[in-house]
Design a protein around this motif. Structure first.
Motif, short mmCIF file in Angstrom:
data_model
loop_
_atom_site.label_atom_id
_atom_site.label_comp_id
_atom_site.label_asym_id
_atom_site.label_seq_id
_atom_site.Cartn_x
_atom_site.Cartn_y
_atom_site.Cartn_z
N ASN A 12 0.83 -1.20 0.00
CA ASN A 12 0.00 0.00 0.00
C ASN A 12 0.86 1.25 0.00
N GLU A 13 0.42 2.22 -0.78
CA GLU A 13 1.16 3.46 -0.94
C GLU A 13 1.49 4.09 0.41
N TYR A 14 2.70 4.50 0.59
CA TYR A 14 3.26 5.20 1.75
C TYR A 14 3.68 4.29 2.90
N ASN A 15 3.19 3.05 2.98
CA ASN A 15 3.50 2.24 4.15
C ASN A 15 4.98 1.96 4.30
N ALA A 16 5.65 1.60 3.23
CA ALA A 16 7.09 1.34 3.31
C ALA A 16 7.84 2.62 3.70
N GLU A 17 7.41 3.76 3.19
CA GLU A 17 8.06 5.02 3.52
C GLU A 17 7.89 5.35 5.00
N ILE A 18 6.70 5.10 5.52
CA ILE A 18 6.45 5.35 6.95
C ILE A 18 7.33 4.44 7.80
N LEU A 19 7.42 3.17 7.44
CA LEU A 19 8.29 2.26 8.19
C LEU A 19 9.74 2.72 8.13
N GLY A 20 10.17 3.17 6.96
CA GLY A 20 11.54 3.64 6.82
C GLY A 20 11.85 4.85 7.68
N ALA A 21 10.85 5.67 7.92
CA ALA A 21 11.06 6.92 8.66
C ALA A 21 10.85 6.78 10.16
N THR A 22 10.42 5.61 10.62
CA THR A 22 10.08 5.46 12.04
C THR A 22 11.08 4.59 12.79
N ASP A 23 12.36 4.71 12.45
CA ASP A 23 13.37 4.02 13.26
C ASP A 23 13.45 4.66 14.64
N GLU A 24 13.05 5.90 14.75
CA GLU A 24 12.88 6.61 16.02
C GLU A 24 11.42 7.06 16.09
N PRO A 25 10.87 7.23 17.29
CA PRO A 25 9.47 7.64 17.42
C PRO A 25 9.18 8.95 16.67
N ARG A 26 8.09 8.94 15.90
CA ARG A 26 7.70 10.11 15.11
C ARG A 26 6.19 10.31 15.23
N SER A 27 5.76 11.54 15.17
CA SER A 27 4.33 11.85 15.18
C SER A 27 3.76 11.75 13.77
N ALA A 28 2.46 11.60 13.69
CA ALA A 28 1.79 11.55 12.39
C ALA A 28 2.05 12.84 11.62
N GLN A 29 2.03 13.97 12.31
CA GLN A 29 2.26 15.25 11.63
C GLN A 29 3.68 15.33 11.09
N ALA A 30 4.66 14.86 11.84
CA ALA A 30 6.05 14.87 11.37
C ALA A 30 6.20 13.97 10.15
N LEU A 31 5.58 12.80 10.19
CA LEU A 31 5.63 11.89 9.04
C LEU A 31 4.95 12.51 7.83
N SER A 32 3.80 13.12 8.05
CA SER A 32 3.06 13.77 6.97
C SER A 32 3.91 14.86 6.31
N ASP A 33 4.55 15.69 7.13
CA ASP A 33 5.36 16.78 6.61
C ASP A 33 6.60 16.26 5.88
N GLU A 34 7.30 15.33 6.50
CA GLU A 34 8.56 14.83 5.93
C GLU A 34 8.35 14.04 4.65
N LEU A 35 7.30 13.21 4.63
CA LEU A 35 7.08 12.31 3.51
C LEU A 35 6.08 12.85 2.49
N ASP A 36 5.54 14.03 2.76
CA ASP A 36 4.57 14.67 1.87
C ASP A 36 3.34 13.77 1.65
N ILE A 37 2.79 13.30 2.79
CA ILE A 37 1.60 12.46 2.79
C ILE A 37 0.46 13.29 3.39
N PRO A 38 -0.70 13.32 2.76
CA PRO A 38 -1.84 14.02 3.39
C PRO A 38 -2.07 13.46 4.79
#
Length: 112
Positions: A12-38
Motif C-alpha cells: 500500500n502506498e506510503y506504508n514502506a516510507e512510513i516504516l523507513g522513517a520510524t526508526d525513532e518515534p515520530r508523530s503523524a504530523q512529522a511523518l506527513s510533513d517529511e514524507l509529503d503524505i496528506p
C-alpha cells in the motif's frame, strides 16, 4: 501475521516510507510533513501498520507547539522476501531480534 498479509500491507502506498522513517518515534504530523503524505492518509496508514504489528504507539510527547502528540515507531528492523520455485516466504525481524543478534556477535567477538 501471515506472510501474504505483510506483503499486502507493504504494497500500500506510503506504508514502506512510513516504516523507513520510524526508526525513532515520530508523530503523524512529522511523518506527513517529511514524507509529503496528506495527514488523513497518514493516520490511516499508521492504523493499518499498527494492525499488522509493524508499527506501534510509543506514547505521547510534548510537541514544539506545547501539545501532547502520539508518536509511533516501527516494530521491525528487517523484512526479507524470498521467492523460490513458485513459492515465497516472508521473514520479519523485530527490533529486539536484530538487537539480540548484534549482541550475540559482539559477545562472540569479545570472548577469548
Amino acid at each position: 501475521m501471515y506472510s501474504g498479509d505483510v506483503l499486502l500491507v507493504l504494497g500500500n502506498e506510503y506504508n514502506a516510507e512510513i516504516l523507513g522513517a520510524t526508526d525513532e518515534p515520530r508523530s503523524a504530523q512529522a511523518l506527513s510533513d517529511e514524507l509529503d503524505i496528506p495527514i488523513a492518509t497518514c493516520y490511516r496508514r499508521i492504523e493499518e501498520l499498527e494492525e499488522a504489528d509493524l508499527l506501534e504507539h510509543q506514547g505521547r510527547v510534548l510537541s514544539e507547539e506545547r501539545r501532547r502528540v502520539s508518536v509511533y515507531r516501527r516494530t521491525v528492523d528487517r523484512i526479507v522476501v524470498n521467492f523460490d520455485d513458485g513459492n515465497y516466504t516472508v521473514n520479519v525481524a523485530g527490533r529486539a531480534d536484530v538487537k539480540n543478534k548484534l549482541d550475540e556477535v559482539w559477545r562472540s567477538l569479545s570472548t577469548p
